[in-house]
Design a protein around this motif. Structure first.
Motif, PDB file in Angstrom:
ATOM      1  N   LEU A 314      39.639  25.677  58.739  1.00  0.00           N
ATOM      2  CA  LEU A 314      41.021  25.270  59.000  1.00  0.00           C
ATOM      3  C   LEU A 314      41.981  26.166  58.620  1.00  0.00           C
ATOM      4  O   LEU A 314      43.067  26.334  59.107  1.00  0.00           O
ATOM      5  CB  LEU A 314      41.194  23.983  58.205  1.00  0.00           C
ATOM      6  CG  LEU A 314      40.419  22.773  58.659  1.00  0.00           C
ATOM      7  CD1 LEU A 314      40.689  21.374  57.743  1.00  0.00           C
ATOM      8  CD2 LEU A 314      40.602  22.425  60.266  1.00  0.00           C
ATOM      9  N   ALA A 315      41.784  26.961  57.553  1.00  0.00           N
ATOM     10  CA  ALA A 315      42.831  28.097  57.258  1.00  0.00           C
ATOM     11  C   ALA A 315      42.894  29.117  58.202  1.00  0.00           C
ATOM     12  O   ALA A 315      43.814  29.797  58.105  1.00  0.00           O
ATOM     13  CB  ALA A 315      42.148  28.623  56.004  1.00  0.00           C
ATOM     14  N   SER A 316      42.229  29.473  59.182  1.00  0.00           N
ATOM     15  CA  SER A 316      41.993  30.178  60.226  1.00  0.00           C
ATOM     16  C   SER A 316      43.053  29.708  61.509  1.00  0.00           C
ATOM     17  O   SER A 316      43.624  30.354  62.125  1.00  0.00           O
ATOM     18  CB  SER A 316      40.839  30.622  60.895  1.00  0.00           C
ATOM     19  OG  SER A 316      40.451  29.546  61.630  1.00  0.00           O
ATOM     20  N   GLY A 320      50.777  24.103  64.032  1.00  0.00           N
ATOM     21  CA  GLY A 320      50.944  23.603  65.369  1.00  0.00           C
ATOM     22  C   GLY A 320      49.718  23.545  66.170  1.00  0.00           C
ATOM     23  O   GLY A 320      49.803  23.035  67.187  1.00  0.00           O
ATOM     24  N   ASP A 321      48.628  24.351  65.633  1.00  0.00           N
ATOM     25  CA  ASP A 321      47.355  24.351  66.417  1.00  0.00           C
ATOM     26  C   ASP A 321      46.828  22.963  66.693  1.00  0.00           C
ATOM     27  O   ASP A 321      46.892  22.173  65.363  1.00  0.00           O
ATOM     28  CB  ASP A 321      46.549  25.290  65.630  1.00  0.00           C
ATOM     29  CG  ASP A 321      47.043  26.737  66.278  1.00  0.00           C
ATOM     30  OD1 ASP A 321      47.758  26.856  67.098  1.00  0.00           O
ATOM     31  OD2 ASP A 321      46.190  27.687  65.622  1.00  0.00           O
ATOM     32  N   GLN A 337      41.980  14.981  68.641  1.00  0.00           N
ATOM     33  CA  GLN A 337      42.533  16.128  68.199  1.00  0.00           C
ATOM     34  C   GLN A 337      43.730  15.968  67.211  1.00  0.00           C
ATOM     35  O   GLN A 337      44.549  14.861  67.412  1.00  0.00           O
ATOM     36  CB  GLN A 337      43.210  17.096  69.291  1.00  0.00           C
ATOM     37  CG  GLN A 337      42.044  17.666  70.221  1.00  0.00           C
ATOM     38  CD  GLN A 337      42.779  18.537  71.299  1.00  0.00           C
ATOM     39  OE1 GLN A 337      43.846  18.260  71.553  1.00  0.00           O
ATOM     40  NE2 GLN A 337      42.060  19.539  71.655  1.00  0.00           N
ATOM     41  N   PHE A 338      43.781  16.946  66.232  1.00  0.00           N
ATOM     42  CA  PHE A 338      45.102  16.606  65.281  1.00  0.00           C
ATOM     43  C   PHE A 338      45.602  17.897  65.118  1.00  0.00           C
ATOM     44  O   PHE A 338      45.072  18.919  65.279  1.00  0.00           O
ATOM     45  CB  PHE A 338      44.633  16.105  63.875  1.00  0.00           C
ATOM     46  CG  PHE A 338      43.845  16.870  62.915  1.00  0.00           C
ATOM     47  CD1 PHE A 338      44.561  17.743  62.122  1.00  0.00           C
ATOM     48  CD2 PHE A 338      42.475  16.601  63.135  1.00  0.00           C
ATOM     49  CE1 PHE A 338      43.690  18.343  61.050  1.00  0.00           C
ATOM     50  CE2 PHE A 338      41.660  17.755  62.485  1.00  0.00           C
ATOM     51  CZ  PHE A 338      42.176  18.452  61.562  1.00  0.00           C
ATOM     52  N   GLN A 339      46.961  18.001  64.934  1.00  0.00           N
ATOM     53  CA  GLN A 339      47.956  19.182  64.742  1.00  0.00           C
ATOM     54  C   GLN A 339      48.058  19.712  63.318  1.00  0.00           C
ATOM     55  O   GLN A 339      48.279  19.020  62.438  1.00  0.00           O
ATOM     56  CB  GLN A 339      49.233  18.777  65.332  1.00  0.00           C
ATOM     57  CG  GLN A 339      50.016  20.164  65.649  1.00  0.00           C
ATOM     58  CD  GLN A 339      51.341  19.904  66.171  1.00  0.00           C
ATOM     59  OE1 GLN A 339      52.259  18.927  65.811  1.00  0.00           O
ATOM     60  NE2 GLN A 339      51.555  20.486  67.432  1.00  0.00           N
ATOM     61  N   LYS A 340      47.829  20.729  63.144  1.00  0.00           N
ATOM     62  CA  LYS A 340      47.831  21.520  61.718  1.00  0.00           C
ATOM     63  C   LYS A 340      49.326  21.634  61.400  1.00  0.00           C
ATOM     64  O   LYS A 340      50.119  22.098  62.048  1.00  0.00           O
ATOM     65  CB  LYS A 340      47.339  22.922  61.738  1.00  0.00           C
ATOM     66  CG  LYS A 340      47.095  23.348  60.317  1.00  0.00           C
ATOM     67  CD  LYS A 340      46.519  24.532  60.209  1.00  0.00           C
ATOM     68  CE  LYS A 340      46.402  25.099  58.679  1.00  0.00           C
ATOM     69  NZ  LYS A 340      45.736  26.389  58.522  1.00  0.00           N
TER      70      LYS A 340
END
Length: 341
Positions: A314-316, A320-321, A337-340
């Motif tokens: 997730l850190a990568s 908004g991704d 899907q969820f938005q970072k």
């Protein structure tokens, strides 16, 4: 004569130590808060149950003049509403800022305008420097008894798996100071009056306190404050072991069972569902019937290190991704899907 002098010295030291602890309590106690939480839980039995608000309590400690408070993640993890009560009688609503369930640490903040008045801000110590055998004390609200103090020693350091796959240490301090329900999230102090940990859990065979308590080190909370990797999902989860995976018919080695959820956290906004069927499995009280998260960002839950691998992946992602997630719900596998943030 020498014996009388020695006895006098011992009595003087004992009295001095007692007075010191009493003085420390007066110095630091106004920083300790009672945290009142409302969350959604099933009410009733069988087919007649309905979901209702349930109240619970924990503790916390004030760490700055803007109303920032440290506590344990499990105290607030699925909260719908939070209020904090101070020793001076002030009461404020609060919101979750960050949470790390793996380390069981969280940060909440008073909502709106906060008035410090005569409240003391806690001094934070370096948990790496505390030594086994040192005298310590805990302040909290065990079973609702507010501002209760218990004392003991630092009994040990516990690192379950030494290093996880992403080389993150998950460390807990061990103490024999009495810790009971309601103490969770309360501060562990050294004899300088510095916070060196946050009360997390106990090991018990009797159901009560057996002299083995675990505390999240203060440096773990400082790391959470210094990073942006602790968003509040608003869900309480359980990583399924092999036995539970078979019982729940999960078609892979493991999964993350959603036990309870807050509508205000990121998981609730995504539409994930918590459990509603009370069950006891191997002595553990659970809520079954909730979603089982099978995969996040292309990484399946397979063992106890999966969460660390997912965190690393997730850190990568950039803000908004969209991050893919695979869920097992009512026996059916679905994707979302969820938005970072």
């Amino acid at each position: 004569m020498k014996r009388l002098v020695s006895l006098s010295i011992i009595l003087f030291c004992l009295i001095g130590h007692t007075q010191n602890l009493a003085q420390l309590y007066k110095k630091v106690s106004s920083a300790v808060v009672v945290i009142n939480v409302e969350s959604v839980a099933p009410d009733g039995e069988g087919s007649s149950f309905q979901m209702a608000l349930a109240a619970s309590q924990g503790s916390g400690v004030l760490v700055n003049s803007e109303g920032l408070i440290w506590t344990a993640a499990h105290v607030i993890q699925s909260a719908e509403s939070i209020t904090v009560d101070f020793l001076d009688g002030d009461s404020y609503p609060a919101e979750v800022i960050a949470s790390n369930p793996m380390s069981d640490v969280a940060i909440i903040k008073v909502s709106g305008t906060f008035e410090l008045k005569e409240k003391k801000i806690a001094t934070i110590g370096d948990s790496d420097k505390v030594e086994i055998g040192e005298d310590i004390f805990v302040i909290g609200a065990p079973h609702g008894f507010k501002q209760s103090l218990s004392r003991g020693i630092l009994s040990g350091r516990y690192i379950p798996d030494k290093l996880s796959n992403d080389f993150e240490q998950i460390e807990f301090l061990q103490t024999d100071a009495a810790i009971n329900p309601g103490n969770s999230g309360g501060p562990l102090y050294n004899m300088k009056g510095e916070v060196i940990g946050i009360a997390s859990s106990i090991y018990t065979t009797s159901g009560g306190f057996d002299g083995i308590g675990f505390v999240a080190p203060s440096n773990s909370v400082k790391n959470l404050m210094d990073s942006s990797n602790g968003p509040w999902t608003g869900m309480e989860t359980l990583l399924l072991n092999e036995e539970l995976t078979r019982i729940l018919n999960v078609p892979q080695k493991s999964g993350l069972l959603v036990i309870s959820i807050s509508s205000k956290g990121s998981a609730g906004k995504l539409g994930l569902r918590g459990g509603y069927i009370p069950a006891v499995i191997n002595g553990n009280q659970l809520l079954l019937g909730g979603d089982i998260i099978m995969e996040v960002a292309g990484i399946k839950f397979e063992d106890k290190n999966s969460r660390s691998l997912i965190k690393q992946k997730l850190a990568s992602y950039k803000t908004g991704d969209l991050i893919p997630i695979v869920i097992l719900r009512n026996g059916q596998i679905g994707a979302a899907q969820f938005q970072k943030q």
